[in-house]
Enzyme design. Structure first.
Site, PDB file in Angstrom:
ATOM      1  N   CYS A  59     -30.478   2.028   2.981  1.00 62.42           N
ATOM      2  CA  CYS A  59     -30.197   3.460   3.002  1.00 62.42           C
ATOM      3  C   CYS A  59     -28.928   3.678   3.812  1.00 62.42           C
ATOM      4  O   CYS A  59     -28.792   3.132   4.915  1.00 62.42           O
ATOM      5  CB  CYS A  59     -31.359   4.226   3.621  1.00 62.42           C
ATOM      6  SG  CYS A  59     -31.118   6.022   3.639  1.00 62.42           S
TER       7      CYS A  59
ATOM      8  N   GLU B  36     -33.143   8.565  -4.110  1.00 65.49           N
ATOM      9  CA  GLU B  36     -32.464   9.833  -3.806  1.00 65.49           C
ATOM     10  C   GLU B  36     -33.385  11.033  -4.012  1.00 65.49           C
ATOM     11  O   GLU B  36     -33.311  12.004  -3.257  1.00 65.49           O
ATOM     12  CB  GLU B  36     -31.182   9.963  -4.625  1.00 65.49           C
ATOM     13  CG  GLU B  36     -30.162   8.856  -4.405  1.00 65.49           C
ATOM     14  CD  GLU B  36     -29.765   8.616  -2.959  1.00 65.49           C
ATOM     15  OE1 GLU B  36     -29.867   9.535  -2.116  1.00 65.49           O
ATOM     16  OE2 GLU B  36     -29.350   7.481  -2.644  1.00 65.49           O
TER      17      GLU B  36
END
Length: 191
Positions: A106, A149
């Protein structure tokens, strides 16, 4: 604005780290598809490019809006770019559901990765940068990106899907490399 134009006008912004409140709550729905959103999307593409990411949610640059951009390859190796506002993701169920385990990272916890099993294929529905309905489907990095996402827009970071042991290993990896990422990364590149 068309994607090609969004890719030309943006400026990278600082990516916020896990623990920042905006990353851990459900984002506000996009309701205005005007110029302000277009400039945000351009900056998101520029930020994602500077960070060498596969995708980026608005919350990752501190903006409380349910929108993400993606720029990655699908299961065939084809490069795919786009925008999804107010995303909802679905993956196959039952006999059609197949999991793919792979390293996931991430941009809001840079330099750290951990194996995570996710459905190998996903379909994401929402709206494009003009407010028109859009459906994006794919596997490979794109399939993982659509899920990752969309999780961000729901206030979920991928460590929320890991075991306690895997979370600990993820944070140890992050701490070992954290000094390589300046506080305003990727505005200032990592070393």
């Amino acid at each position: 604005m068309p994607i090609a134009e969004l890719l030309e006008i943006g400026t990278p912004r600082t990516i916020v780290r896990w623990g920042t409140p905006v990353l851990h709550k459900k984002a506000e729905a996009v309701t205005d598809y005007g110029l302000e959103l277009q400039h945000l999307l351009a900056d998101m593409f520029a930020t994602n490019t500077a960070a060498e990411g596969a995708g980026l949610a608005a919350q990752q640059i501190g903006v409380d809006l349910a929108v993400f951009i993606y720029d990655c390859t699908d299961e065939t190796g084809a490069r795919r770019r786009g925008v999804v506002c107010n995303p909802e993701v679905a993956s196959p169920v039952g006999a059609d559901r197949r999991l793919a385990t792979g390293d996931e990272g991430c941009l809001s916890l840079p330099g750290a990765y951990q194996e995570l099993a996710r459905p190998e294929w996903a379909t994401c529905r929402g709206y494009d940068q003009f407010g028109e309905p859009v459906v994006v489907s794919g596997g490979g990095t794109l399939g993982r990106c659509l899920q990752h996402e969309t999780d961000h827009t729901n206030g979920i970071v991928f460590e929320d899907r890991l075991s306690r042991r895997a979370r600990k290993a993820l944070h140890v990896m992050f701490e070992r490399g954290a000094a390589d990422y300046p506080p305003d990364w990727p505005v200032t590149p990592h070393s």
